[in-house]
Design a protein around this motif. Structure first.
Motif, PDB file in Angstrom:
ATOM      1  N   ILE A  16     -29.295  98.460  34.342  1.00  0.00           N
ATOM      2  CA  ILE A  16     -30.365  99.485  34.540  1.00  0.00           C
ATOM      3  C   ILE A  16     -31.088  99.627  33.273  1.00  0.00           C
ATOM      4  O   ILE A  16     -32.463  99.734  33.305  1.00  0.00           O
ATOM      5  CB  ILE A  16     -29.733 100.757  35.331  1.00  0.00           C
ATOM      6  CG1 ILE A  16     -29.504 100.429  37.025  1.00  0.00           C
ATOM      7  CG2 ILE A  16     -30.871 101.986  35.203  1.00  0.00           C
ATOM      8  CD1 ILE A  16     -28.685 101.397  37.518  1.00  0.00           C
ATOM      9  N   THR A  17     -30.191  99.970  32.214  1.00  0.00           N
ATOM     10  CA  THR A  17     -30.772 100.426  30.949  1.00  0.00           C
ATOM     11  C   THR A  17     -31.852  99.446  30.349  1.00  0.00           C
ATOM     12  O   THR A  17     -32.846  99.691  30.038  1.00  0.00           O
ATOM     13  CB  THR A  17     -29.682 100.920  30.202  1.00  0.00           C
ATOM     14  OG1 THR A  17     -28.995 101.626  30.514  1.00  0.00           O
ATOM     15  CG2 THR A  17     -30.343 101.393  28.639  1.00  0.00           C
ATOM     16  N   TYR A  18     -31.543  98.220  30.267  1.00  0.00           N
ATOM     17  CA  TYR A  18     -32.094  97.198  29.925  1.00  0.00           C
ATOM     18  C   TYR A  18     -33.267  96.510  30.832  1.00  0.00           C
ATOM     19  O   TYR A  18     -34.225  95.810  30.496  1.00  0.00           O
ATOM     20  CB  TYR A  18     -31.200  96.126  29.322  1.00  0.00           C
ATOM     21  CG  TYR A  18     -30.811  96.723  27.864  1.00  0.00           C
ATOM     22  CD1 TYR A  18     -31.428  96.917  26.935  1.00  0.00           C
ATOM     23  CD2 TYR A  18     -29.426  96.812  28.058  1.00  0.00           C
ATOM     24  CE1 TYR A  18     -30.753  97.518  25.799  1.00  0.00           C
ATOM     25  CE2 TYR A  18     -28.547  97.794  27.031  1.00  0.00           C
ATOM     26  CZ  TYR A  18     -29.225  97.896  25.852  1.00  0.00           C
ATOM     27  OH  TYR A  18     -28.673  98.357  24.744  1.00  0.00           O
ATOM     28  N   GLY A  19     -32.710  96.267  32.148  1.00  0.00           N
ATOM     29  CA  GLY A  19     -33.607  95.560  33.139  1.00  0.00           C
ATOM     30  C   GLY A  19     -34.697  96.532  33.683  1.00  0.00           C
ATOM     31  O   GLY A  19     -35.854  95.641  33.928  1.00  0.00           O
ATOM     32  N   ILE A  20     -34.719  97.480  33.775  1.00  0.00           N
ATOM     33  CA  ILE A  20     -35.886  98.062  34.445  1.00  0.00           C
ATOM     34  C   ILE A  20     -37.044  98.029  33.241  1.00  0.00           C
ATOM     35  O   ILE A  20     -38.307  97.649  33.823  1.00  0.00           O
ATOM     36  CB  ILE A  20     -35.635  99.757  34.636  1.00  0.00           C
ATOM     37  CG1 ILE A  20     -34.658  99.700  35.993  1.00  0.00           C
ATOM     38  CG2 ILE A  20     -36.830 100.666  34.791  1.00  0.00           C
ATOM     39  CD1 ILE A  20     -34.369 101.204  36.402  1.00  0.00           C
ATOM     40  N   PRO A  21     -36.944  98.317  32.140  1.00  0.00           N
ATOM     41  CA  PRO A  21     -37.997  98.245  31.010  1.00  0.00           C
ATOM     42  C   PRO A  21     -38.640  96.866  30.789  1.00  0.00           C
ATOM     43  O   PRO A  21     -39.847  96.654  30.896  1.00  0.00           O
ATOM     44  CB  PRO A  21     -37.424  98.408  29.679  1.00  0.00           C
ATOM     45  CG  PRO A  21     -36.278  99.739  29.897  1.00  0.00           C
ATOM     46  CD  PRO A  21     -35.812  99.191  31.286  1.00  0.00           C
ATOM     47  N   LEU A  22     -37.631  95.947  31.088  1.00  0.00           N
ATOM     48  CA  LEU A  22     -38.039  94.426  31.102  1.00  0.00           C
ATOM     49  C   LEU A  22     -38.673  93.889  32.307  1.00  0.00           C
ATOM     50  O   LEU A  22     -39.669  93.386  31.938  1.00  0.00           O
ATOM     51  CB  LEU A  22     -36.682  93.519  30.973  1.00  0.00           C
ATOM     52  CG  LEU A  22     -36.816  92.109  31.233  1.00  0.00           C
ATOM     53  CD1 LEU A  22     -37.621  91.564  29.842  1.00  0.00           C
ATOM     54  CD2 LEU A  22     -35.646  91.182  31.190  1.00  0.00           C
ATOM     55  N   LEU A  23     -38.493  94.604  33.457  1.00  0.00           N
ATOM     56  CA  LEU A  23     -39.179  94.442  34.504  1.00  0.00           C
ATOM     57  C   LEU A  23     -40.626  95.272  34.669  1.00  0.00           C
ATOM     58  O   LEU A  23     -41.700  94.360  34.921  1.00  0.00           O
ATOM     59  CB  LEU A  23     -38.644  94.989  35.936  1.00  0.00           C
ATOM     60  CG  LEU A  23     -37.252  94.064  36.488  1.00  0.00           C
ATOM     61  CD1 LEU A  23     -36.480  94.685  37.432  1.00  0.00           C
ATOM     62  CD2 LEU A  23     -37.544  92.549  36.582  1.00  0.00           C
ATOM     63  N   PHE A  24     -40.917  96.138  34.124  1.00  0.00           N
ATOM     64  CA  PHE A  24     -42.151  96.759  33.631  1.00  0.00           C
ATOM     65  C   PHE A  24     -42.851  96.047  32.778  1.00  0.00           C
ATOM     66  O   PHE A  24     -44.238  95.899  33.041  1.00  0.00           O
ATOM     67  CB  PHE A  24     -41.626  98.439  33.157  1.00  0.00           C
ATOM     68  CG  PHE A  24     -42.762  99.314  32.823  1.00  0.00           C
ATOM     69  CD1 PHE A  24     -43.644  99.566  33.977  1.00  0.00           C
ATOM     70  CD2 PHE A  24     -43.386  99.408  31.774  1.00  0.00           C
ATOM     71  CE1 PHE A  24     -44.941 100.364  33.741  1.00  0.00           C
ATOM     72  CE2 PHE A  24     -44.375  99.951  31.305  1.00  0.00           C
ATOM     73  CZ  PHE A  24     -45.402 100.517  32.387  1.00  0.00           C
ATOM     74  N   PHE A  25     -42.092  95.623  31.810  1.00  0.00           N
ATOM     75  CA  PHE A  25     -43.030  94.680  30.648  1.00  0.00           C
ATOM     76  C   PHE A  25     -43.438  93.544  31.335  1.00  0.00           C
ATOM     77  O   PHE A  25     -44.778  93.123  31.284  1.00  0.00           O
ATOM     78  CB  PHE A  25     -42.084  94.606  29.429  1.00  0.00           C
ATOM     79  CG  PHE A  25     -42.889  93.440  28.473  1.00  0.00           C
ATOM     80  CD1 PHE A  25     -43.944  93.820  27.707  1.00  0.00           C
ATOM     81  CD2 PHE A  25     -42.380  92.409  28.437  1.00  0.00           C
ATOM     82  CE1 PHE A  25     -44.621  93.043  26.834  1.00  0.00           C
ATOM     83  CE2 PHE A  25     -42.933  91.428  27.509  1.00  0.00           C
ATOM     84  CZ  PHE A  25     -44.004  91.864  26.852  1.00  0.00           C
ATOM     85  N   LEU A  26     -42.488  92.798  32.121  1.00  0.00           N
ATOM     86  CA  LEU A  26     -42.973  91.570  32.738  1.00  0.00           C
ATOM     87  C   LEU A  26     -44.036  91.929  33.516  1.00  0.00           C
ATOM     88  O   LEU A  26     -45.324  91.034  33.882  1.00  0.00           O
ATOM     89  CB  LEU A  26     -41.826  90.951  33.651  1.00  0.00           C
ATOM     90  CG  LEU A  26     -40.810  90.376  32.373  1.00  0.00           C
ATOM     91  CD1 LEU A  26     -39.561  89.722  33.253  1.00  0.00           C
ATOM     92  CD2 LEU A  26     -41.371  89.130  31.628  1.00  0.00           C
ATOM     93  N   SER A  27     -44.031  92.854  34.616  1.00  0.00           N
ATOM     94  CA  SER A  27     -45.060  93.237  35.654  1.00  0.00           C
ATOM     95  C   SER A  27     -46.457  93.425  34.860  1.00  0.00           C
ATOM     96  O   SER A  27     -47.424  93.232  35.430  1.00  0.00           O
ATOM     97  CB  SER A  27     -44.883  94.428  36.398  1.00  0.00           C
ATOM     98  OG  SER A  27     -44.657  95.521  35.586  1.00  0.00           O
TER      99      SER A  27
ATOM    100  N   SER B  67     -47.298  92.459  32.135  1.00  0.00           N
ATOM    101  CA  SER B  67     -47.737  91.135  31.482  1.00  0.00           C
ATOM    102  C   SER B  67     -48.450  90.231  32.681  1.00  0.00           C
ATOM    103  O   SER B  67     -49.684  89.613  32.353  1.00  0.00           O
ATOM    104  CB  SER B  67     -46.651  90.087  31.070  1.00  0.00           C
ATOM    105  OG  SER B  67     -46.057  90.908  29.966  1.00  0.00           O
ATOM    106  N   LEU B  68     -48.054  90.365  33.748  1.00  0.00           N
ATOM    107  CA  LEU B  68     -48.571  89.372  34.682  1.00  0.00           C
ATOM    108  C   LEU B  68     -49.869  90.265  35.435  1.00  0.00           C
ATOM    109  O   LEU B  68     -50.872  89.434  35.474  1.00  0.00           O
ATOM    110  CB  LEU B  68     -47.616  89.458  35.911  1.00  0.00           C
ATOM    111  CG  LEU B  68     -46.546  88.609  35.976  1.00  0.00           C
ATOM    112  CD1 LEU B  68     -45.528  88.658  37.028  1.00  0.00           C
ATOM    113  CD2 LEU B  68     -46.891  87.134  35.791  1.00  0.00           C
ATOM    114  N   ILE B  69     -49.892  91.513  35.354  1.00  0.00           N
ATOM    115  CA  ILE B  69     -51.339  92.237  35.730  1.00  0.00           C
ATOM    116  C   ILE B  69     -52.570  92.078  34.721  1.00  0.00           C
ATOM    117  O   ILE B  69     -53.485  91.573  34.914  1.00  0.00           O
ATOM    118  CB  ILE B  69     -51.122  93.661  35.759  1.00  0.00           C
ATOM    119  CG1 ILE B  69     -50.251  94.035  36.905  1.00  0.00           C
ATOM    120  CG2 ILE B  69     -52.367  94.404  35.816  1.00  0.00           C
ATOM    121  CD1 ILE B  69     -49.675  95.391  36.912  1.00  0.00           C
TER     122      ILE B  69
END
Length: 92
Positions: free
Chosen positions: A74-85, A87-89
C-alpha cells in the motif's frame, strides 16, 4: 513472523504507542534502506491494546509477514499506480 520487545510510551483509548529498536524489524524487510525509518534507531508503533498495558510496560510485538507485506504494498503501490495513471493520461 516479525517479533520485537518494546516499551509502552503512551496510551490512547484502546491503542498503545510502543517504542521499539529499528534493527530487528527492519533487517527482515527488503526495502528498509529506501524508507525514512531506516535513518532512526527507534520507531514508534501504534498497537491495539487488548491487555490493558500502562506507560512504561515492556510488551512483546508480533507482526505477521503477510500484514507487513500488505502495508508495504500500500505504501509503495498507491503512489506508483497514481504516477502510472498520470503518465498514461499525459500520453493520451
Amino acid at each position: 513472523m516479525i517479533k520485537q520487545i518494546g516499551i509502552v510510551i503512551s496510551k490512547e483509548g484502546n491503542f498503545a504507542k510502543v517504542k521499539v529498536k529499528r534493527s530487528s524489524l527492519c533487517e527482515k524487510c527488503k526495502l528498509w534502506k529506501s524508507c525514512g525509518i531506516s535513518k532512526s534507531s527507534e520507531i514508534i508503533i501504534q498497537a491495539k491494546d487488548d491487555l490493558g498495558v500502562k506507560k512504561g510496560d515492556l510488551v512483546f510485538i508480533a507482526l505477521s509477514e503477510g500484514i507487513f507485506l500488505k502495508a508495504s504494498s500500500i505504501t509503495y503501490g498507491i503512489p506508483l499506480l497514481f504516477f502510472l495513471s498520470l503518465s498514461l493520461i499525459h500520453i493520451s
